[in-house]
Design an enzyme around this catalytic site. Structure first.
Site, short mmCIF file in Angstrom:
data_model
loop_
_atom_site.label_atom_id
_atom_site.label_comp_id
_atom_site.label_asym_id
_atom_site.label_seq_id
_atom_site.Cartn_x
_atom_site.Cartn_y
_atom_site.Cartn_z
N SER A 26 0.85 -1.19 0.00
CA SER A 26 0.00 0.00 0.00
C SER A 26 0.88 1.23 0.00
O SER A 26 2.02 1.21 0.51
CB SER A 26 -0.89 0.01 1.24
OG SER A 26 -1.59 1.23 1.35
N TYR A 84 -2.32 -0.20 10.45
CA TYR A 84 -2.35 -0.66 9.05
C TYR A 84 -1.08 -0.24 8.33
O TYR A 84 -0.44 -1.05 7.65
CB TYR A 84 -3.58 -0.09 8.34
CG TYR A 84 -3.66 -0.44 6.89
CD1 TYR A 84 -4.08 -1.71 6.49
CD2 TYR A 84 -3.33 0.48 5.89
CE1 TYR A 84 -4.16 -2.04 5.14
CE2 TYR A 84 -3.41 0.16 4.55
CZ TYR A 84 -3.82 -1.11 4.18
OH TYR A 84 -3.89 -1.44 2.84
#
Length: 245
Positions: free
Chosen positions: A136, A147
């Site tokens: 990501s 995250y």
């Protein structure tokens, strides 16, 4: 017959990847927790002339990861491609409960490591193979709480594995999407690029391994700015989690 494992294959990027790769001559081994959704993906692949094997899998469980790899080996005795796509998101804050944190680490980081550990010996023996990890942009710019931490770690692990396997015939690539129109971004999905843009990057990495592919490409500017001017990035995102918690 090429054998491909795709995790997180029940929806979003994983589903789109599995359907695209599920051409004649390829068996796609589909992994996710939702059995009904996996069955639907398998039916779509087979309707298009491909072959699919759905394997309901909870990637938080090491035994389930082992069972997934065993099911893939049962197809031809080898695994040609591993797509580590499954991921869990969460609030952009460190103030999350332990169960959420643990699940995020298990799925986003430990499962890819366990899967790579399981497939690498066979790929090394064959002298070929491909591993594609879906990271990501949040793994380059720390704005996503735990995250981001898992995606930073996956990026480091991908770099390490790529260097470890240099010269073995095994390609190791990292795809770093920005915001994509999937279930994770359902509120804004109509204004975001669809998962096909990530699948295009996966296919490019399978044709020729790449160290990193960022999609959409416009996110590269943010990543470069974060690396070159971290103070500016700090000011841009100061208090972001607090405002949304």
């Amino acid at each position: 017959m090429r054998v491909v494992i795709v995790t997180g294959a029940s929806s979003g990027i994983g589903r789109a990847t599995a359907v695209r790769l599920g051409r004649p001559g390829t068996t796609v081994v589909l992994a996710a927790r939702r059995a009904e959704e996996l069955a639907a993906v398998a039916a779509e692949i087979e309707a298009n002339g491909g072959t699919a094997r759905p394997v309901p899998t909870d990637l938080r469980e090491p035994a389930a990861v082992e069972a997934l790899v065993a099911a893939a080996h049962d197809v031809t005795g080898r695994i040609d491609v591993l797509i580590n796509n499954a991921g869990l998101g969460g609030p952009d804050t460190v103030l999350i409960d332990d169960a959420t944190l643990t699940a995020m680490v298990d799925v986003n980081l430990l499962a890819p490591i366990r899967l790579m550990r399981a497939v690498v010996p066979g790929m090394r023996a064959a002298g070929s193979g491909a591993i594609v990890n879906i990271g990501s942009v949040a793994g380059e710019v720390g704005i996503g709480g735990a995250y981001s931490a898992t995606k930073f770690a996956l990026r480091g692990m991908t770099d390490s594995v790529r260097r470890e396997l240099a010269g073995t015939g095994i390609g190791v690539s990292l795809i770093e999407p920005g915001r994509i129109g999937t279930e994770m971004n359902a509120r804004h999905a109509d204004r975001l690029p669809g998962p096909e843009i990530v699948v295009d990057a996966v296919e490019r990495a399978l044709r020729r391994p790449r160290r990193r592919i960022v999609v959409p490409g416009r996110y590269r500017a943010s990543m470069l700015a974060a690396a070159a001017m971290p103070g500016v990035t700090d000011r841009m995102y100061a208090g972001k989690a607090a405002r949304h918690s």
